[in-house]
Design a protein around this motif. Structure first.
Motif, PDB file in Angstrom:
ATOM      1  N   PRO A 229      54.035  45.974  27.829  1.00  9.88           N
ATOM      2  CA  PRO A 229      52.660  46.740  27.537  1.00  9.88           C
ATOM      3  C   PRO A 229      52.507  48.192  27.217  1.00  9.88           C
ATOM      4  O   PRO A 229      53.450  48.730  27.881  1.00  9.88           O
ATOM      5  CB  PRO A 229      51.891  46.389  29.080  1.00  9.88           C
ATOM      6  CG  PRO A 229      52.923  45.486  29.822  1.00  9.88           C
ATOM      7  CD  PRO A 229      54.396  45.859  29.398  1.00  9.88           C
ATOM      8  N   TRP A 230      51.453  48.608  26.490  1.00  7.24           N
ATOM      9  CA  TRP A 230      51.407  49.975  26.385  1.00  7.24           C
ATOM     10  C   TRP A 230      49.729  50.416  26.776  1.00  7.24           C
ATOM     11  O   TRP A 230      49.120  49.477  26.766  1.00  7.24           O
ATOM     12  CB  TRP A 230      51.362  50.147  24.635  1.00  7.24           C
ATOM     13  CG  TRP A 230      52.849  50.353  24.310  1.00  7.24           C
ATOM     14  CD1 TRP A 230      53.823  49.557  24.297  1.00  7.24           C
ATOM     15  CD2 TRP A 230      53.566  51.485  23.830  1.00  7.24           C
ATOM     16  NE1 TRP A 230      55.147  49.868  23.741  1.00  7.24           N
ATOM     17  CE2 TRP A 230      54.700  51.249  23.531  1.00  7.24           C
ATOM     18  CE3 TRP A 230      52.971  52.925  23.600  1.00  7.24           C
ATOM     19  CZ2 TRP A 230      55.623  52.111  23.164  1.00  7.24           C
ATOM     20  CZ3 TRP A 230      53.936  53.908  23.275  1.00  7.24           C
ATOM     21  CH2 TRP A 230      55.253  53.518  22.970  1.00  7.24           C
ATOM     22  N   LYS A 231      49.982  51.682  27.192  1.00  5.82           N
ATOM     23  CA  LYS A 231      48.601  52.253  27.535  1.00  5.82           C
ATOM     24  C   LYS A 231      48.189  52.976  26.466  1.00  5.82           C
ATOM     25  O   LYS A 231      48.689  53.999  25.958  1.00  5.82           O
ATOM     26  CB  LYS A 231      48.982  52.973  28.998  1.00  5.82           C
ATOM     27  CG  LYS A 231      47.573  53.601  29.521  1.00  5.82           C
ATOM     28  CD  LYS A 231      47.599  54.286  30.894  1.00  5.82           C
ATOM     29  CE  LYS A 231      46.436  54.794  31.209  1.00  5.82           C
ATOM     30  NZ  LYS A 231      45.608  53.799  31.692  1.00  5.82           N
ATOM     31  N   ILE A 232      46.798  52.858  26.013  1.00 12.90           N
ATOM     32  CA  ILE A 232      46.341  53.688  24.959  1.00 12.90           C
ATOM     33  C   ILE A 232      44.638  54.128  25.553  1.00 12.90           C
ATOM     34  O   ILE A 232      43.968  53.408  25.893  1.00 12.90           O
ATOM     35  CB  ILE A 232      45.888  53.037  23.518  1.00 12.90           C
ATOM     36  CG1 ILE A 232      47.519  52.407  22.971  1.00 12.90           C
ATOM     37  CG2 ILE A 232      45.281  53.611  22.614  1.00 12.90           C
ATOM     38  CD1 ILE A 232      47.343  51.586  21.851  1.00 12.90           C
ATOM     39  N   ASP A 233      44.806  55.524  25.829  1.00 12.17           N
ATOM     40  CA  ASP A 233      43.438  55.884  26.479  1.00 12.17           C
ATOM     41  C   ASP A 233      43.264  57.167  25.717  1.00 12.17           C
ATOM     42  O   ASP A 233      43.871  58.237  26.070  1.00 12.17           O
ATOM     43  CB  ASP A 233      43.426  56.115  27.902  1.00 12.17           C
ATOM     44  CG  ASP A 233      42.406  56.610  28.711  1.00 12.17           C
ATOM     45  OD1 ASP A 233      41.497  56.794  27.856  1.00 12.17           O
ATOM     46  OD2 ASP A 233      42.391  56.987  29.847  1.00 12.17           O
ATOM     47  N   GLY A 234      42.372  57.223  24.568  1.00 10.06           N
ATOM     48  CA  GLY A 234      42.349  58.410  23.728  1.00 10.06           C
ATOM     49  C   GLY A 234      43.403  58.896  22.988  1.00 10.06           C
ATOM     50  O   GLY A 234      44.218  58.087  22.216  1.00 10.06           O
ATOM     51  N   ARG A 235      43.765  60.049  23.312  1.00 12.94           N
ATOM     52  CA  ARG A 235      44.894  60.720  22.802  1.00 12.94           C
ATOM     53  C   ARG A 235      46.216  60.245  23.697  1.00 12.94           C
ATOM     54  O   ARG A 235      47.586  60.727  23.305  1.00 12.94           O
ATOM     55  CB  ARG A 235      44.947  62.041  22.616  1.00 12.94           C
ATOM     56  CG  ARG A 235      43.775  62.353  21.452  1.00 12.94           C
ATOM     57  CD  ARG A 235      44.037  63.799  21.123  1.00 12.94           C
ATOM     58  NE  ARG A 235      42.993  64.428  20.042  1.00 12.94           N
ATOM     59  CZ  ARG A 235      43.416  64.098  18.744  1.00 12.94           C
ATOM     60  NH1 ARG A 235      44.562  63.945  18.445  1.00 12.94           N
ATOM     61  NH2 ARG A 235      42.514  64.513  17.803  1.00 12.94           N
ATOM     62  N   SER A 236      46.044  59.688  24.960  1.00 10.14           N
ATOM     63  CA  SER A 236      47.303  59.443  25.888  1.00 10.14           C
ATOM     64  C   SER A 236      47.691  58.172  25.236  1.00 10.14           C
ATOM     65  O   SER A 236      47.008  56.934  25.589  1.00 10.14           O
ATOM     66  CB  SER A 236      46.724  59.442  27.270  1.00 10.14           C
ATOM     67  OG  SER A 236      47.656  58.826  27.728  1.00 10.14           O
ATOM     68  N   VAL A 237      48.899  58.172  24.669  1.00  5.11           N
ATOM     69  CA  VAL A 237      49.409  56.773  24.146  1.00  5.11           C
ATOM     70  C   VAL A 237      50.950  56.764  24.682  1.00  5.11           C
ATOM     71  O   VAL A 237      51.826  57.597  24.353  1.00  5.11           O
ATOM     72  CB  VAL A 237      49.492  56.659  22.682  1.00  5.11           C
ATOM     73  CG1 VAL A 237      49.920  55.490  22.298  1.00  5.11           C
ATOM     74  CG2 VAL A 237      47.914  56.782  22.295  1.00  5.11           C
ATOM     75  N   ARG A 238      51.342  55.711  25.605  1.00  4.09           N
ATOM     76  CA  ARG A 238      52.635  55.620  26.212  1.00  4.09           C
ATOM     77  C   ARG A 238      52.874  54.232  26.692  1.00  4.09           C
ATOM     78  O   ARG A 238      51.796  53.455  27.025  1.00  4.09           O
ATOM     79  CB  ARG A 238      52.583  56.812  27.452  1.00  4.09           C
ATOM     80  CG  ARG A 238      51.593  56.288  28.451  1.00  4.09           C
ATOM     81  CD  ARG A 238      51.972  57.205  29.781  1.00  4.09           C
ATOM     82  NE  ARG A 238      51.151  56.996  30.707  1.00  4.09           N
ATOM     83  CZ  ARG A 238      50.926  55.840  31.679  1.00  4.09           C
ATOM     84  NH1 ARG A 238      51.841  55.064  31.429  1.00  4.09           N
ATOM     85  NH2 ARG A 238      50.066  56.110  32.454  1.00  4.09           N
TER      86      ARG A 238
END
Length: 280
Positions: A229-238
């Motif tokens: 899984p990836w976390k995408i929250d605005g410019r925070s992508v990891r």
């Protein structure tokens, strides 16, 4: 499409912690939580995708459960095949309507539900299970989520002892599936596929050796499925700090007519890498 109503399932998620709950809708019953209670009637009124509130004003998102929601949230007595692997089994096994499918090692019925979905009310699914308590539990869970399945039968027996009839596909979740290979000569159609689910590489090696030695299987593949899984929250992508890593090895093979012995058969060419001369 399934509808949330009395007697059906509902999946609710609280807005505070994101905790998920699988519920059976019943008249006159309340869902009680640390944030207050919600009448089942209000969950039904909210409907699929809607919002229901506790008497304290905490919101719960309401959904009709998907297959993954259901199998990952039921109380389990037996280990299940996880959705990431059941999807791979369906696709690599090319399982679809009008086929005759045999599965053995029914567990809690999670794979059975996936197979029934793939068959789409057509064909026939036959499940062999040696333990009667597992078979009864599986039948209950299959009926709870999938409903009536006239094209599904469960037999209390060991597939190690033999296969009655001939099938287009065989799916095995057993500790020693190599004992089934000898029954595939008559139990699996030519061109048919067998897919096995095994937790350890030593089990996978033993199965592949038996498949090769049988002389009736080719196109043998061994693989595993990892979900990251990836976390995408605005410019925070990891990537998330956790992954759905190894759960089992999947071994797929296709039944063939044994290769006839030929005189003066051409020799098999060496692999290109082995045939290349070494540089000085």
């Amino acid at each position: 499409m399934a509808k949330i109503e009395f007697g059906s399932l509902a999946f609710v998620i609280d807005e505070v912690r994101g905790k998920r709950h699988l519920l059976r809708m019943k008249e006159g019953v309340r869902f009680s939580t640390q944030f207050g209670y919600i009448d089942h009637e209000d969950i039904i009124k909210a409907g699929d995708g809607g919002v229901a509130y506790t008497q304290k004003g905490v919101a719960y998102r309401v959904f009709y459960p998907t297959y993954s929601d259901y199998v990952m949230n039921i109380k389990r007595r037996a280990q299940i095949i996880y959705p990431k692997d059941s999807a791979a089994i369906i696709m690599s096994g090319d399982i679809h309507g009008d086929q005759r499918v045999l599965e053995s090692g029914i567990g809690q019925g999670a794979m059975s539900i996936a197979l029934l979905h793939a068959l789409g009310g057509k064909g026939q699914l036959t499940s062999y299970e040696i333990r009667e308590d597992f078979a009864m539990d599986a039948a209950k869970f299959i009926g709870e989520y999938y409903g009536d399945a006239p094209n599904h039968s469960i037999e209390i027996r060991s597939v190690y002892d033999g296969i009655d009839g001939e099938f287009d596909r065989i799916v095995l979740d057993l500790p020693e599936p190599w004992h089934v290979v000898k029954h595939c000569g008559t139990g699996l159609v030519n061109g048919g596929l067998i897919v096995c689910y095994l937790p350890t590489i030593l089990q996978a090696v033993t199965l592949v050796e038996h498949l090769k030695a049988s002389g009736i299987f080719e196109e043998i593949e061994t693989f595993e499925i990892t979900k990251r899984p990836w976390k995408i929250d605005g410019r925070s992508v990891r990537p998330e700090m956790w992954t759905y890593n190894h759960s089992a090895f999947l071994i797929k093979a296709r039944k063939v007519v044994p290769m006839p012995v030929r005189e003066n058969a051409p020799e098999k060419e060496a692999d290109s890498e082995e045939a290349m001369p070494e540089e000085d």
